[in-house]
Design an enzyme around this catalytic site. Structure first.
Site, PDB file in Angstrom:
ATOM      1  N   HIS A 150     -12.613  -4.131  -0.114  1.00 48.32           N
ATOM      2  CA  HIS A 150     -13.053  -3.220   0.944  1.00 48.32           C
ATOM      3  C   HIS A 150     -11.951  -2.201   1.265  1.00 48.32           C
ATOM      4  O   HIS A 150     -12.171  -0.991   1.240  1.00 48.32           O
ATOM      5  CB  HIS A 150     -13.427  -4.024   2.197  1.00 48.32           C
ATOM      6  CG  HIS A 150     -13.910  -3.187   3.338  1.00 48.32           C
ATOM      7  ND1 HIS A 150     -15.242  -3.058   3.654  1.00 48.32           N
ATOM      8  CD2 HIS A 150     -13.247  -2.426   4.237  1.00 48.32           C
ATOM      9  CE1 HIS A 150     -15.370  -2.245   4.691  1.00 48.32           C
ATOM     10  NE2 HIS A 150     -14.170  -1.847   5.074  1.00 48.32           N
ATOM     11  N   GLU A 151     -10.764  -2.716   1.549  1.00 49.67           N
ATOM     12  CA  GLU A 151      -9.679  -1.805   1.942  1.00 49.67           C
ATOM     13  C   GLU A 151      -9.261  -0.910   0.781  1.00 49.67           C
ATOM     14  O   GLU A 151      -8.868   0.239   0.989  1.00 49.67           O
ATOM     15  CB  GLU A 151      -8.488  -2.598   2.493  1.00 49.67           C
ATOM     16  CG  GLU A 151      -8.799  -3.418   3.752  1.00 49.67           C
ATOM     17  CD  GLU A 151      -9.512  -2.639   4.861  1.00 49.67           C
ATOM     18  OE1 GLU A 151      -9.251  -1.420   5.012  1.00 49.67           O
ATOM     19  OE2 GLU A 151     -10.344  -3.250   5.569  1.00 49.67           O
TER      20      GLU A 151
HETATM   21 ZN    ZN Z   1     -13.809  -0.311   6.544  1.00 45.14          ZN
END
Ligand code: ZN
Length: 523
Positions: free
Chosen positions: A278-279
């Site tokens: 995600h990051e």
């Molecule tokens: Zn996010």
């Protein structure tokens, strides 16, 4: 004139005023970027004793950036630069820079510096009160602070009259151009499909077993596996790093230094890996912004930031794409499951890839937003959006907040929080004045699938590439179409440029329904 412009373009300059504007904006950017670094450090390595001093340092940098940005000579230089770029292609980086600075300058100029000071103090106190109230699960202790924060937001909104709804200026801070009325329509479409979908899934909850994900998994091995994956995805460690923090986040100090954080759970495989993916989605976006857009600050909320992206929703479309559309797909695990089994033979040696795929996509109705799965996540946001819109529009009193929260949890997810800590007090956002922020997570989900459709139309071989662990064309496409433009276009314009469409929830709902009907055997 055309000749001179062409000559200047060759040298990479448009004119002296544009260059001066770049330099002035660059100084604002440098202060904002330094403040971002202090914030990153605060959340990673700062000893607890540093909190007070750090708060002063960050407030000083933020107010200096603000002062430099709203000066009259900044406005004059901006105006002069506007006449220099007026004959350029509006899609050029120079025209984009000037247009973006104009938008942010005009917004910032409407906000008196007294308000900025009062707002910083109010949210500072409210944040501390929220930390204590959450720990004690005591909403009443937080209520007077919440009322003050709301008062500060109401006065902020008044600087932007006229508007259709007082919620619109708040939303515009994070998702420029989007209005409350449109978000209500979109959430209405989601509600109609997702509530019954989650209901149907919960009746077949034993169809998916994820118990093997909850065995002990070595922390370092999980961390390293995640690093390998995001390196393959294209996250550049020469211009980034991953550190431990209580909550995963991404910080873009500049294009050459985009950091991410993560945490590892020793008894749950998945949260660390998907946190990294995600990051990395956020970070690969920031690493991919065109060098021509370096050192241009951007306004997010009422704060100037180093990051230069289109909006929170577009940011979230990138992170959600890598986390869910790539990371929770069969194609991805065709490539990576044998490698994962080799790292964790005891836990996964006897687990088939399809069993694993279903387990990482298990749906559970839970109390906490940040732990929610793909199918229930938007319902958590629907509830927050409806409540904050009611608060801002004056249709809900702060005192009635816990009750409103709990009854919506019951209605949308069929569960009731046992206490406010796991209910209305769970998120930091309102305590630090972030209203209009929550819907951007859902906008991101929706945009991610609109982009994904376009991607698959243009790269018909995409799924096969992913199943070989090859992301070059995927990330190349995102760089070219999304990342390189940074904050040059307003988010809805960017979406339309790429897909030819307005924001549209249908592709997302089709994706979600198709995927989970198959996993849970729904007809
Ligand atoms: Zn996010």
């Amino acid at each position: 004139m055309a000749g001179r412009l062409a000559e200047q373009k060759k040298k990479g300059t448009v004119g002296e005023h544009f260059e001066k504007l770049r330099e002035m904006a660059g100084r604002v950017f440098d202060l904002a970027s330094a403040s971002d670094l202090l914030s990153w450090d605060m959340q990673t390595y700062m000893p607890p004793g540093g909190a007070d001093g750090r708060a002063f340092a960050m407030a000083t940098l933020a107010s200096l950036a603000h002062e430099l940005f709203v000066r009259d000579d900044f406005g004059e230089t901006l105006e002069a630069a506007e006449s220099e770029v007026k004959d350029l292609d509006p899609d050029s980086d120079e025209a984009g820079i000037v247009a973006r600075l104009r938008r942010d300058f005009d917004k910032t100029r409407r906000v008196p510096s007294d308000w900025v000071a009062v707002s910083l103090r109010t949210v500072g106190l409210a944040f501390n009160a929220w930390v204590a109230a959450r720990q004690a699960s005591d909403f009443a202790a937080f209520q007077p602070h919440m009322e003050k924060v709301l008062g500060v937001k109401r006065s902020y909104v008044s600087f932007f009259e006229p508007y259709d709804s007082p919620y619109d200026p708040l939303l515009d801070d994070y998702e420029p151009g989007l209005k409350l009325a449109r978000v209500r329509e979109i959430f209405g479409e989601l509600r109609e499909v997702q509530i019954p979908l989650v209901q149907a899934i919960s009746e077949r909850s034993d169809a998916v077993d994820d118990s093997f994900l909850r065995l002990p998994y070595d922390e370092q091995a999980q961390w390293d596996f995640g690093l390998d994956v995001i390196r393959d995805l294209g996250y550049d460690f020469e211009r980034g790093r991953q550190d431990k923090a209580p909550h995963p986040f991404s910080t873009a100090l500049n294009r050459g230094d985009v950091r991410i954080t993560n945490r590892v759970s020793p008894n749950h495989f998945g949260s660390a890996l998907f946190g990294s993916m995600h990051e990395a989605g956020h970070a690969i976006y920031s690493q991919g912004i065109a060098p021509a857009l370096d050192r241009i600050p951007s306004l997010s909320g009422s704060t100037l930031e180093g990051a230069h992206d289109a909006s929170l929703g577009v940011q979230e479309s990138q992170s959600r794409m890598l986390e869910n559309l790539v990371g929770r797909s069969r194609a991805f695990w065709t490539a990576y499951y044998p490698r994962l089994q080799a790292v964790f033979p005891e836990q996964l040696g006897d687990v088939e890839v399809d069993t694993f795929y279903r387990a990482i996509n298990k749906v559970a109705r839970s109390l906490i937003r940040v732990e929610a799965d793909e199918a229930t996540y938007n319902l958590h946001l629907l509830l927050r959006f409806e409540i904050e819109a009611d608060l801002i529009e004056g249709n809900l009193a702060v005192a009635d907040l816990p009750e409103a929260w709990n009854s919506k949890m019951e209605e949308y997810l069929g569960i009731t929080p046992p206490d406010d800590r796991r209910g209305v007090l769970q998120d930091i956002h309102w305590s630090i004045g972030l209203f209009g922020y929550f819907p951007t997570y859902t906008i991101g989900n929706i945009i991610s699938v609109q982009l994904w459709q376009k991607l698959n139309a243009e790269l018909p071989d995409l799924e096969a590439q992913i199943s070989r662990g090859n992301f070059t064309e995927l990330v190349g496409w995102l760089h070219e179409n999304v990342h390189r433009h940074g904050g040059k276009y307003e988010p809805m314009d960017l979406l339309k440029r790429i897909t030819g469409e307005e924001l549209n929830a249908k592709p997302y709902l089709e994706y979600l329904t198709g995927k989970y009907s198959e996993i849970y055997g729904l007809s």
